[in-house]
Design a protein around this motif. Structure first.
Motif, PDB file in Angstrom:
ATOM      1  N   HIS A  95       0.838  -1.209   0.000  1.00 43.62           N
ATOM      2  CA  HIS A  95       0.000   0.000   0.000  1.00 43.62           C
ATOM      3  C   HIS A  95       0.869   1.254   0.000  1.00 43.62           C
ATOM      4  N   GLY A  96       1.952   1.205   0.775  1.00 50.86           N
ATOM      5  CA  GLY A  96       2.848   2.359   0.843  1.00 50.86           C
ATOM      6  C   GLY A  96       3.556   2.614  -0.469  1.00 50.86           C
ATOM      7  N   ALA A  97       3.949   1.544  -1.168  1.00 49.00           N
ATOM      8  CA  ALA A  97       4.628   1.703  -2.462  1.00 49.00           C
ATOM      9  C   ALA A  97       3.732   2.427  -3.461  1.00 49.00           C
ATOM     10  N   LEU A  98       2.433   2.144  -3.400  1.00 52.08           N
ATOM     11  CA  LEU A  98       1.500   2.819  -4.309  1.00 52.08           C
ATOM     12  C   LEU A  98       1.425   4.322  -4.023  1.00 52.08           C
ATOM     13  N   ALA A  99       1.744   4.694  -2.777  1.00 54.68           N
ATOM     14  CA  ALA A  99       1.706   6.118  -2.408  1.00 54.68           C
ATOM     15  C   ALA A  99       2.801   6.917  -3.106  1.00 54.68           C
ATOM     16  N   LEU A 100       3.813   6.235  -3.638  1.00 55.95           N
ATOM     17  CA  LEU A 100       4.906   6.941  -4.325  1.00 55.95           C
ATOM     18  C   LEU A 100       4.402   7.769  -5.502  1.00 55.95           C
ATOM     19  N   SER A 101       3.308   7.346  -6.112  1.00 58.61           N
ATOM     20  CA  SER A 101       2.775   8.076  -7.262  1.00 58.61           C
ATOM     21  C   SER A 101       2.274   9.465  -6.871  1.00 58.61           C
ATOM     22  N   GLN A 102       2.048   9.679  -5.577  1.00 58.14           N
ATOM     23  CA  GLN A 102       1.562  10.981  -5.104  1.00 58.14           C
ATOM     24  C   GLN A 102       2.686  11.908  -4.659  1.00 58.14           C
ATOM     25  N   LEU A 103       3.933  11.431  -4.761  1.00 58.75           N
ATOM     26  CA  LEU A 103       5.083  12.211  -4.312  1.00 58.75           C
ATOM     27  C   LEU A 103       5.866  12.784  -5.483  1.00 58.75           C
ATOM     28  N   VAL A 104       6.352  14.003  -5.299  1.00 61.92           N
ATOM     29  CA  VAL A 104       7.214  14.606  -6.308  1.00 61.92           C
ATOM     30  C   VAL A 104       8.580  13.932  -6.291  1.00 61.92           C
ATOM     31  N   GLU A 105       9.103  13.697  -5.102  1.00 62.92           N
ATOM     32  CA  GLU A 105      10.415  13.053  -4.975  1.00 62.92           C
ATOM     33  C   GLU A 105      10.577  12.456  -3.580  1.00 62.92           C
ATOM     34  N   VAL A 106      11.531  11.515  -3.492  1.00 67.42           N
ATOM     35  CA  VAL A 106      11.902  10.919  -2.209  1.00 67.42           C
ATOM     36  C   VAL A 106      13.396  11.143  -2.016  1.00 67.42           C
ATOM     37  N   ASP A 107      13.760  11.928  -1.006  1.00 74.03           N
ATOM     38  CA  ASP A 107      15.177  12.161  -0.697  1.00 74.03           C
ATOM     39  C   ASP A 107      15.687  10.984   0.133  1.00 74.03           C
ATOM     40  N   ASP A 108      16.700  10.293  -0.393  1.00 76.82           N
ATOM     41  CA  ASP A 108      17.214   9.117   0.300  1.00 76.82           C
ATOM     42  C   ASP A 108      18.733   9.185   0.323  1.00 76.82           C
ATOM     43  N   TYR A 109      19.348   8.254   1.046  1.00 70.55           N
ATOM     44  CA  TYR A 109      20.804   8.242   1.127  1.00 70.55           C
ATOM     45  C   TYR A 109      21.337   6.824   0.994  1.00 70.55           C
ATOM     46  N   LEU A 110      22.627   6.707   0.746  1.00 76.21           N
ATOM     47  CA  LEU A 110      23.264   5.408   0.546  1.00 76.21           C
ATOM     48  C   LEU A 110      23.358   4.654   1.865  1.00 76.21           C
ATOM     49  N   HIS A 111      22.915   3.410   1.853  1.00 77.71           N
ATOM     50  CA  HIS A 111      23.031   2.580   3.050  1.00 77.71           C
ATOM     51  C   HIS A 111      24.341   1.792   3.041  1.00 77.71           C
ATOM     52  N   HIS A 112      24.909   1.592   1.867  1.00 81.30           N
ATOM     53  CA  HIS A 112      26.219   0.965   1.726  1.00 81.30           C
ATOM     54  C   HIS A 112      27.189   1.961   1.120  1.00 81.30           C
ATOM     55  N   SER A 113      28.462   1.769   1.389  1.00 79.78           N
ATOM     56  CA  SER A 113      29.499   2.548   0.715  1.00 79.78           C
ATOM     57  C   SER A 113      29.818   1.893  -0.620  1.00 79.78           C
ATOM     58  N   TYR A 114      30.404   2.678  -1.545  1.00 81.10           N
ATOM     59  CA  TYR A 114      30.929   2.141  -2.798  1.00 81.10           C
ATOM     60  C   TYR A 114      32.445   2.293  -2.778  1.00 81.10           C
ATOM     61  N   GLY A 115      33.135   1.314  -3.327  1.00 81.82           N
ATOM     62  CA  GLY A 115      34.594   1.401  -3.335  1.00 81.82           C
ATOM     63  C   GLY A 115      35.222   0.514  -4.399  1.00 81.82           C
ATOM     64  N   ILE A 116      36.539   0.669  -4.554  1.00 83.39           N
ATOM     65  CA  ILE A 116      37.335  -0.158  -5.467  1.00 83.39           C
ATOM     66  C   ILE A 116      38.190  -1.081  -4.611  1.00 83.39           C
ATOM     67  N   ARG A 117      38.166  -2.360  -4.907  1.00 79.59           N
ATOM     68  CA  ARG A 117      38.926  -3.356  -4.151  1.00 79.59           C
ATOM     69  C   ARG A 117      40.313  -3.488  -4.778  1.00 79.59           C
ATOM     70  N   LEU A 118      41.335  -3.216  -3.979  1.00 81.04           N
ATOM     71  CA  LEU A 118      42.717  -3.219  -4.467  1.00 81.04           C
ATOM     72  C   LEU A 118      43.572  -4.172  -3.634  1.00 81.04           C
ATOM     73  N   TRP A 119      44.616  -4.685  -4.271  1.00 81.77           N
ATOM     74  CA  TRP A 119      45.527  -5.611  -3.600  1.00 81.77           C
ATOM     75  C   TRP A 119      46.754  -4.860  -3.112  1.00 81.77           C
ATOM     76  N   GLU A 120      47.097  -5.047  -1.845  1.00 84.35           N
ATOM     77  CA  GLU A 120      48.296  -4.440  -1.263  1.00 84.35           C
ATOM     78  C   GLU A 120      49.392  -5.507  -1.241  1.00 84.35           C
ATOM     79  N   PRO A 121      50.382  -5.434  -2.170  1.00 85.05           N
ATOM     80  CA  PRO A 121      51.378  -6.507  -2.289  1.00 85.05           C
ATOM     81  C   PRO A 121      52.295  -6.650  -1.081  1.00 85.05           C
TER      82      PRO A 121
END
Length: 401
Positions: free
Chosen positions: A243-269
């Motif tokens: 029911h809540g997902a259907l309410a999205l059609s009545q919203l102009v926007e939803v301000d949200d934030y990242l729950h995970h970080s993004y990164g590059i995995r590198l090898w330290e020799p």
């Protein structure tokens, strides 16, 4: 338009599966939203300015979202200078844990097998599934009764099983297996994030419990101990997310934030281990861009490709339980750890640049710009510094080969 809901801790590869499904269904507009956020929107959209916390505790995950809606004005499509009243929503805080009703069923069966001096190894596959079904029935009945009993006859091994469990015993299992501690930590995390924005616990108007595992009295009592009985509501337990997902059609926007970080995995020799070079950190609002491009060189002369392992970094917790020689639980601890998930489906490096002519050592060769779009997709733009050619333009990392 199609709206998909997903757990708060869902990784991008999981979300990308939904996007792929929408493409197969030939649906042009796709929107993804956290399940607990969707449930909060269903309530908050009816009360602009309301501050709502949802505890969504289902079969597989525990998700929390603190959401506030506010009135705003938006431009009317096709009407020059005309505006209309609208709503926007802001996700202020969220938290999650990979624990749910399925885990509880497993713990109940393990508790029973320990009582009769048996173990999971000794129970056949079908027998284990039957015991899980019985455990689920016990769990459901204990939401309204002080004790429950279920019987089952294993006609393959000619063994009669009788499972008797009290609500007190179930609560001891939940505490010893760290489930209640994980719920406490999730609540504490949400409240700490809110407090960092000047929002105290007393300002939360409603706390909505969603999902079957919220029927457990121990879960309800814990949440009530945080917020008081007057604020905690058990309403639309199984349909609030849809029911809540259907309410999205009545919203102009939803301000949200990242729950995970993004990164590059590198090898330290030298230290002989991997480390993560962060691109975007948990808590950043999206859409967002890195302020400066990343300049990369080749690792050897004649190199024709530059490949990177790019992924998400999640902060997770896991309960570790140990048993003594008699099969009795001797200790239980909740460990925090970090998990890296590649965006590439086979956990391989992706080619961000094909070089022509081949690269030369110690020469800056490509400029890489990263951004996260409004659908929480990590995009990359790559330019060859030697030739000036644009090699990749705002393409999803997960789509690179």
């Amino acid at each position: 338009k199609i709206i998909f809901t997903a757990p708060v801790g869902a990784f991008e590869r999981y979300l990308d599966w939904f996007r792929g499904l929408a493409t197969k269904l030939k649906v042009a507009q796709v929107q993804l939203v956290d399940e607990s956020t969707a449930a909060a929107l269903g309530y908050a959209i009816k009360r602009p300015g309301a501050l709502v916390l949802v505890v969504d505790f289902g079969g597989g995950t525990l998700d929390l979202s603190l959401v506030r809606t506010a009135s705003c004005t938006s431009q009317v499509s096709g009407s020059q200078g005309s505006t209309q009243k609208a709503l926007r929503a802001q996700v202020l805080a969220k938290s999650d844990a990979y624990v749910g009703g399925i885990d509880i069923d497993t713990w109940i069966v393990e508790h029973y097998l320990q009582q009769i001096g048996s173990s999971r190894v000794e129970v056949e596959g079908v027998g284990w599934q039957n015991l899980l079904e019985i455990a689920e029935k016990l769990k459901i009945r204990l939401s309204i009764a002080e004790s429950a009993k279920e019987s089952w006859f294993d006609d393959e091994n000619f063994i009669a099983h009788e499972l008797l469990l009290s609500r007190e015993e179930l609560e001891e299992i939940l505490e010893s297996r760290q489930l209640l501690e994980q719920l406490r930590q999730a609540l504490d995390e949400v409240l700490a994030i809110a407090l960092s924005q000047g929002i105290t616990k007393s300002k939360i108007e409603q706390v909505l419990l969603v999902g079957g595992s919220c029927l457990l009295p121990a879960v309800q009592q814990l949440v009530i101990s945080y917020f008081g009985k007057g604020k905690v509501k058990l309403d639309k337990l199984f349909e609030a997310v849809a029911h809540g997902a259907l309410a999205l059609s009545q919203l102009v926007e939803v301000d949200d934030y990242l729950h995970h970080s993004y990164g590059i995995r590198l090898w330290e020799p030298f230290q002989k281990k991997y480390y993560n070079k962060l691109l975007f950190t948990k808590g950043m609002k999206y859409p967002c861009k890195r302020p400066e491009p990343m300049i990369l060189k080749v690792a050897e002369d004649g190199q024709r490709q530059i490949r990177l392992d790019i992924g998400e970094i999640a902060e997770l917790s896991r309960a570790e339980v140990t048993f003594d020689a008699q099969g009795r639980m001797s200790s239980s601890q909740l460990h925090q750890y970090e998990e890296y998930r590649s965006l590439e489906s086979q956990h391989q490096q992706v080619c961000v640049a094909r070089l022509d002519p081949p690269g030369k050592l110690n020469k800056d060769r490509i400029s890489v710009k990263f951004e996260v779009d409004e659908e929480r997709v990590l995009l990359v733009t790559v330019r060859d510094l030697l030739t000036g050619r644009l090699l990749v333009k705002k393409k999803a990392i997960a789509k690179l080969q």
